[in-house]
Scaffold this active site. Structure first.
Site, PDB file in Angstrom:
ATOM      1  N   GLU A  44      -4.418 -14.405  -5.097  1.00  0.00           N
ATOM      2  CA  GLU A  44      -3.203 -13.613  -4.562  1.00  0.00           C
ATOM      3  C   GLU A  44      -2.676 -14.615  -3.645  1.00  0.00           C
ATOM      4  O   GLU A  44      -3.185 -15.279  -2.827  1.00  0.00           O
ATOM      5  CB  GLU A  44      -3.748 -12.546  -3.736  1.00  0.00           C
ATOM      6  CG  GLU A  44      -4.217 -11.242  -4.679  1.00  0.00           C
ATOM      7  CD  GLU A  44      -4.438 -10.013  -3.864  1.00  0.00           C
ATOM      8  OE1 GLU A  44      -3.794  -9.817  -2.659  1.00  0.00           O
ATOM      9  OE2 GLU A  44      -5.330  -9.383  -4.217  1.00  0.00           O
ATOM     10  N   GLU A  68     -11.670  -9.278  -1.516  1.00  0.00           N
ATOM     11  CA  GLU A  68     -11.530  -8.931   0.009  1.00  0.00           C
ATOM     12  C   GLU A  68     -12.405  -7.923   0.576  1.00  0.00           C
ATOM     13  O   GLU A  68     -12.081  -6.853   1.019  1.00  0.00           O
ATOM     14  CB  GLU A  68     -10.151  -8.535   0.296  1.00  0.00           C
ATOM     15  CG  GLU A  68      -9.038  -9.441  -0.203  1.00  0.00           C
ATOM     16  CD  GLU A  68      -7.444  -9.036   0.212  1.00  0.00           C
ATOM     17  OE1 GLU A  68      -7.628  -8.039   1.016  1.00  0.00           O
ATOM     18  OE2 GLU A  68      -6.706  -9.647  -0.299  1.00  0.00           O
TER      19      GLU A  68
HETATM   20  O1  IFM Z   1      -1.681  -5.507  -1.870  1.00  0.00           O
HETATM   21  C1  IFM Z   1      -2.569  -5.972  -1.279  1.00  0.00           C
HETATM   22  C2  IFM Z   1      -3.786  -6.210  -2.296  1.00  0.00           C
HETATM   23  O2  IFM Z   1      -4.302  -5.261  -2.916  1.00  0.00           O
HETATM   24  C3  IFM Z   1      -4.917  -6.706  -1.550  1.00  0.00           C
HETATM   25  N1  IFM Z   1      -4.579  -8.129  -1.022  1.00  0.00           N
HETATM   26  C4  IFM Z   1      -3.488  -8.070  -0.119  1.00  0.00           C
HETATM   27  C5  IFM Z   1      -2.322  -7.495  -0.747  1.00  0.00           C
HETATM   28  C6  IFM Z   1      -1.008  -7.468  -0.073  1.00  0.00           C
HETATM   29  O3  IFM Z   1      -1.263  -6.546   1.197  1.00  0.00           O
END
Ligand code: IFM
Length: 487
Positions: A371, A176
């Site tokens: 994710e 990200e």
């Molecule tokens: O916890 C975070 C992760 O580190 C990166 N993506 C989003 C998740 C939830 O906010």
């Protein structure tokens, strides 16, 4: 968040393709703790979290889930869960305490042990090289606003590739980049906590350059069969009225394409406003070719879409929030919209659309959902269980949408649920629980939630049961009999 069905067909089970990779994930600062153990250096998150006012309740990652010291416990819950892959990130300052130069062998050994033991347990290690915890020593020299940081990250990747390349065949270069740039350098809501558009624009280019250099370094140090790609979080921007379409398009360019286009098109998007782009002077010959070198997959983190509509900033309605920089336009969430405790709308259908868009955009490159998950107000019931049915519903809805995308022809190769266990949720501290396992932070005990039993079953069988079977009108609630043991 209410437990409602997202499935178009309540009676339909979904079978995922053979070889579909089922996983879960974490990141170093969010779980490891042990911030001074074995020569680890300070990271920007150590400093940021210890600065008053930055993190909810003053929480920090000093102990977190103490994963550094509880490796065996974590291997056990990963194995019991039944997933085929585990995604973790490397704390750069464990391996190189000041972000460059000599290797701290004890830190590196931790990741080697983790990768080896995952494999011994039949779980594929997936390594993220950079998940936000930059060594503070590099921040002191300008952090991502300094081009040199990208070179330093390539050095780290050379070390990791050489040391772990025989154990790890899937690598994520960066996680990200939007959040590093936007929250780290523009809004200051993440480490290093800066609010400077010029620094953010520079960081944007340098972190992408870092991706390109890490890709190159890993290609040099790892063998055939290794796959490497970045993870992005391209939230969909959806216009709710015709006047908002241009705004949604600009936001998509400035939050998404500004990271995707360089990697997949070797250019920055023209539809972003110039002040949101890295200045030409920072882009050297060869940079865009490096950044846009071929990748093997695109990692996609999906949590939520953003809905944009016209709105009067001087008379905001419930569910409206100004879109910074676009007077007269608002982010909108209908009051009846289902949301998680993060206040993020739960819209699985938007995942299907996003995957379809990315499939076309990448020309069919393998996509992994690296994710997806939700925070919920989990608690241990008097009977000792954590009955997180809304998380099961969330997983169900999103996997159903993923199955729809596959049926549409999208080359979706895997899904990693975020997260293995409750952990340090950045500026929200420990109050936001995303885990399949509940962590009792006072003791470090990990207790599988109902969702761990449910998701583990999906991962083991490659089949998402129908909504009807998941939440039967009569009979036991989901996973009552399959939830693994606590450690
Ligand atoms: O916890 C975070 C992760 O580190 C990166 N993506 C989003 C998740 C939830 O906010």
């Amino acid at each position: 968040m209410s437990v409602i069905s997202h499935s178009s067909d309540l009676m339909r089970a979904r079978r995922f393709p053979e070889g579909f990779l089922w996983g879960t994930g974490t990141s170093s600062y969010q779980i490891e703790g042990a911030v001074t153990a074995d020569g680890r250096g300070r990271s920007i998150w150590d400093v940021y979290a210890h600065t008053r006012g930055n993190v909810f309740r003053g929480d920090n990652g000093d102990i977190a889930c103490d994963s550094y010291n509880r490796l065996q416990d974590d291997l056990r819950i990963i194995k019991d869960l039944g997933v085929g892959a585990y995604r973790f990130s490397v704390a750069w300052s464990r391996v190189q305490p000041t972000g460059s130069g000599a290797v701290n062998q004890a830190g590196l050994d931790y990741y080697r042990r983790l990768a080896e033991q995952l494999r011994e347990n039949g779980v594929q290690p997936v390594v993220t090289v950079y998940h936000w915890d930059l060594p503070q020593a590099l921040e002191d020299q300008g952090g991502w606003a300094n081009r040199d940081t990208a070179q330093r990250m390539a050095e780290l990747a050379l070390i990791l590739g050489a040391e772990l390349g025989d154990q790890v065949s899937m690598w994520i270069t960066i996680n990200e980049p939007l959040q590093t740039v936007h929250q780290g350098y523009r809004t200051g809501t993440h480490a290093p906590g800066l609010c400077d558009d010029a620094l953010a624009a520079a960081a944007n280019h340098h972190i992408l350059l870092g991706h390109g250099l890490v890709l190159q370094a890993l290609r040099q140090t790892t063998g055939a069969g290794t796959v490497i790609g970045p993870t992005m979080d391209p939230d969909p921007y959806v216009a709710l009225d015709a006047e908002s379409e241009a705004v949604a398009e600009t936001l998509d360019a400035e939050f998404n394409l500004v990271y995707l286009d360089p990697v997949l098109r070797q250019r920055y998007p023209e539809s972003a406003r110039p002040e949101m782009l890295p200045p030409e002077a920072l882009i050297r010959d060869g940079d865009m070719e490096l950044i846009g070198a071929p990748i093997d997959f695109l990692g996609v983190n999906y949590y939520r879409p953003h809905h944009i509509r016209r709105g009067d900033w001087s008379d905001l309605r419930i569910g409206e929030e100004p879109v910074p920089g676009f007077p007269g336009f608002v982010h909108y969430q209908a009051p009846e919209q289902e949301r998680t405790v993060m206040d993020w709308p739960v819209v699985p259908a938007s995942l299907r659309d996003l995957l379809g868009r990315l499939h076309a955009y990448t020309d069919g490159l393998p996509l992994y959902i690296t994710e997806n998950g939700c925070a919920a107000d989990d608690y241990v019931s008097p009977g000792g269980t954590i009955d997180d049915y809304e998380r099961i519903a969330y997983i169900h809805g999103h996997l159903d949408a993923a199955a729809d995308a596959i049926a549409d022809g999208v080359n979706l190769a895997g899904y990693f649920h975020w997260s293995l266990m409750d952990n340090f949720e950045w500026s929200h501290g420990y109050r936001r629980r995303f885990g399949l396992h509940y962590v009792e932070f006072e003791t470090g005990r990990r207790v599988p939630k109902r969702s761990a039993g449910f998701y583990g079953n999906v991962a083991r069988t490659g089949t998402l049961p129908s909504w009807e079977e998941t939440f039967p009108l009569d009979g036991p609630m989901p996973s009552a009999s399959t939830t693994p043991a606590a450690v």
